[in-house]
Design an enzyme around this catalytic site. Structure first.
Site, PDB file in Angstrom:
ATOM      1  CE  LYS A 152     -13.935   0.379  -0.430  1.00  0.00           C
ATOM      2  NZ  LYS A 152     -13.229   0.350  -1.715  1.00  0.00           N
ATOM      3  CG  ASP A 197      -9.344   3.133  -5.989  1.00  0.00           C
ATOM      4  OD1 ASP A 197      -9.364   3.757  -4.927  1.00  0.00           O
ATOM      5  OD2 ASP A 197      -8.300   2.740  -6.545  1.00  0.00           O
ATOM      6  N   GLY A 257      -9.141   6.187   0.472  1.00  0.00           N
ATOM      7  CA  GLY A 257      -9.553   7.539   0.122  1.00  0.00           C
ATOM      8  C   GLY A 257     -10.970   7.472  -0.402  1.00  0.00           C
ATOM      9  CG  HIS A 258     -14.211   6.186   1.358  1.00  0.00           C
ATOM     10  ND1 HIS A 258     -14.792   5.642   2.466  1.00  0.00           N
ATOM     11  CD2 HIS A 258     -13.697   5.161   0.659  1.00  0.00           C
ATOM     12  CE1 HIS A 258     -14.630   4.334   2.437  1.00  0.00           C
ATOM     13  NE2 HIS A 258     -13.972   4.017   1.358  1.00  0.00           N
ATOM     14  CD  GLN A 293      -7.397  -0.389   1.819  1.00  0.00           C
ATOM     15  OE1 GLN A 293      -7.641  -1.073   2.780  1.00  0.00           O
ATOM     16  NE2 GLN A 293      -7.152   0.902   1.912  1.00  0.00           N
TER      17      GLN A 293
HETATM   18  P1  IMP Z   1      -0.746  -0.095   0.901  1.00  0.00           P
HETATM   19  O1  IMP Z   1      -2.122  -0.410   1.404  1.00  0.00           O
HETATM   20  O2  IMP Z   1      -0.437   1.372   0.926  1.00  0.00           O
HETATM   21  O3  IMP Z   1       0.295  -0.914   1.592  1.00  0.00           O
HETATM   22  O4  IMP Z   1      -0.681  -0.500  -0.654  1.00  0.00           O
HETATM   23  C1  IMP Z   1      -0.726  -1.859  -1.067  1.00  0.00           C
HETATM   24  C2  IMP Z   1      -1.527  -1.996  -2.355  1.00  0.00           C
HETATM   25  O5  IMP Z   1      -2.880  -1.677  -2.093  1.00  0.00           O
HETATM   26  C3  IMP Z   1      -1.089  -1.049  -3.473  1.00  0.00           C
HETATM   27  O6  IMP Z   1      -1.293  -1.686  -4.712  1.00  0.00           O
HETATM   28  C4  IMP Z   1      -2.052   0.114  -3.336  1.00  0.00           C
HETATM   29  O7  IMP Z   1      -2.208   0.817  -4.548  1.00  0.00           O
HETATM   30  C5  IMP Z   1      -3.308  -0.629  -2.961  1.00  0.00           C
HETATM   31  N1  IMP Z   1      -4.265   0.196  -2.196  1.00  0.00           N
HETATM   32  C6  IMP Z   1      -4.208   0.550  -0.910  1.00  0.00           C
HETATM   33  N2  IMP Z   1      -5.255   1.310  -0.568  1.00  0.00           N
HETATM   34  C7  IMP Z   1      -6.001   1.424  -1.674  1.00  0.00           C
HETATM   35  C8  IMP Z   1      -7.256   2.064  -1.935  1.00  0.00           C
HETATM   36  O8  IMP Z   1      -7.886   2.679  -1.088  1.00  0.00           O
HETATM   37  N3  IMP Z   1      -7.702   1.942  -3.217  1.00  0.00           N
HETATM   38  C9  IMP Z   1      -7.047   1.256  -4.175  1.00  0.00           C
HETATM   39  N4  IMP Z   1      -5.901   0.632  -3.955  1.00  0.00           N
HETATM   40  C10 IMP Z   1      -5.368   0.713  -2.719  1.00  0.00           C
END
Ligand code: IMP
Length: 437
Positions: free
Chosen positions: A19, A16, A43-44, A226
């Site tokens: 990017k 977040d 999510g962009h 991420q």
């Molecule tokens: P997952 O990727 O859905 O398995 O989530 C694993 C961890 O990564 C959790 O803490 C999510 O909140 C975090 N996470 C996954 N994608 C994002 C992102 O795009 N932005 C921020 N945190 C993310």
């Protein structure tokens, strides 16, 4: 190698970082934008004039007519969600005909989402706080060699056969461990048929596409999702995502050699946020944290969850610089700090009575760390219209200079608002060939 040819843009915190905006800013000069990991957990948000686009799989480059977009082999793609995303873009007049999917990318299936949710439920208080999109189970199946790949979408019979091979085991896991009713093969196959029809023709050899273009002198932008602290190896395990988020993954996640990544731009917010569980040393649960959340609109693009907020942390930034090999920084959301009396920046951690500049190797140690802050004067001016570094208030420039020094990486870009135009390119930026004057 011509330094201008390719750049990897990666998150240098817990995701977040903004990017999407930075990639969108650079993408107008890119011939190809390629993602290399993750899926629709990302999510962009891209703001372009009055238009706000929320992208999950599709690279931000899709908004530039003429730019090729690739979903690389390192990704896990949810076909149902991708079809929906393309439909939404097309509805708003965006040409999606230049999107390709590597045949080696894995598919994130309906049962992965169920497994993700069920697993989190089972963990109870110890849950990871995932996005619930099925990312972990999809990567687990890839490594267990029981995944379905994008190339399997190129034939209905092929896809059905693969599903028939895999579903019995998935159903056993769902029914016997998680008390879920499982899936009927025919129904599941039917559910995916429209996606096969829409996405099958987009499947290609991603490596070949990139290498042919790189050889022809085209510019490639590798789009990370991420951030470094969510990396499966280098992040705050187990509170991480399930993919490799660091710059080197741009090579493995697209099937090109590492020499093709000539610059690595780390995107970093002027403060820090995190969603999901796990330690976060500079988290501020007081009014300042609340202010950052409100002013920075820190609510997840994918899940809408309020993000945990805190001060800039040089320790994690230095660590992100190390594990990524950052060659430059893009500092985002500087405008959010306007109006704060003072601004804190962690320069080290205090752990068990000793001060350290390094990021601890385990979350147990990290939990024991408290930040050592330096405090800077704030500024009141609205900086959202500033377009040159020298026009920023002195206090803001001082803060950025300290940040640059503490992280040890040159600041190339500063973002002062969500719009593409609200971006400052710093003097002597090595990204100049990427920027439309
Ligand atoms: P997952 O990727 O859905 O398995 O989530 C694993 C961890 O990564 C959790 O803490 C999510 O909140 C975090 N996470 C996954 N994608 C994002 C992102 O795009 N932005 C921020 N945190 C993310």
């Amino acid at each position: 190698m011509d330094k201008s040819k390719s750049v990897a843009v990666v998150g240098a915190q817990w995701g977040d970082e903004g990017k999407g905006k930075v990639i969108d800013y650079l993408a107008s000069k890119a011939d190809i934008v390629a993602r290399f990991q993750g899926g629709n957990n990302a999510g962009h948000t891209v703001v372009y004039g009055a238009n706000i686009f929320k992208l999950h799989h599709v690279p931000s480059g899709i908004l530039n007519a003429g730019t090729l977009c690739l979903l690389g082999n390192g990704m896990v793609v949810d076909p149902l969600v991708l079809v929906e995303e393309l439909f939404e873009l097309e509805k708003r007049g965006i040409d999606t005909s230049k999107l390709y999917i590597s045949g080696k990318a894995h598919l994130n299936m309906a049962y992965h989402k169920d497994l993700d949710e069920a697993n989190e439920e089972l963990l109870g208080e110890k849950k990871i706080g995932t996005t619930g999109r099925g990312i972990g189970p999809a990567y687990a199946d890839k490594v267990m060699r029981r995944g379905i790949r994008a190339v399997d979408m190129t034939g209905f019979e092929r896809f059905r056969e693969r599903l028939a091979d895999i579903l019995p085991l998935q159903n056993r896991i769902l029914k016997e461990i998680y008390n879920h009713k499982g899936y009927d093969l025919d129904e599941l196959f039917e559910l995916y048929c429209p996606a096969l029809e829409r996405l099958g023709p987009l499947v290609t050899d991603g490596s070949l596409l990139l290498i042919e273009n790189l050889t022809a002198g085209k510019k490639v932008l590798f789009e990370g999702a991420q951030g470094a602290l969510l990396d499966i190896d280098h992040g705050t395990y187990p509170y991480v995502t399930s993919s490799s988020t660091v710059a080197a993954a741009a090579a493995t996640g697209n099937g090109v050699g590492p020499q093709h990544i000539s610059q690595v731009l780390g995107v970093i917010k002027a403060y820090t946020t995190r969603v999901g569980e796990g330690p976060f040393p500079t988290e501020d649960r007081s009014e300042a944290g609340e202010q950052l959340r409100e002013r920075g609109n820190e609510f997840g693009t994918t899940t809408g969850r309020p993000r945990r907020c805190g001060w800039f942390d040089s320790v994690i930034a230095r660590y992100a610089a190390m594990v990524n090999g950052l060659t430059g920084l893009a500092v985002t959301k500087l405008d959010v700090l306007s109006g704060m009396d003072t601004v804190n920046m962690a320069v080290a951690y205090s752990c068990s009575g000793a001060e350290t500049n390094n990021f601890p190797g385990s979350i147990e140690e990290l939990k024991e760390c408290t930040p050592v802050y330096e405090t800077y004067s704030g500024w009141d001016e609205d900086i959202s219209r500033v377009r040159r570094f020298q026009d920023l208030p002195a206090a803001a420039r001082h803060f950025l200079k300290a940040l640059e020094e503490n992280v040890g990486v040159k600041i190339e870009l500063v973002s002062v608002g969500p719009d593409r135009s609200q971006t400052i390119t710093c003097q002597d930026s090595s990204l100049e060939s990427w920027i439309v004057p």
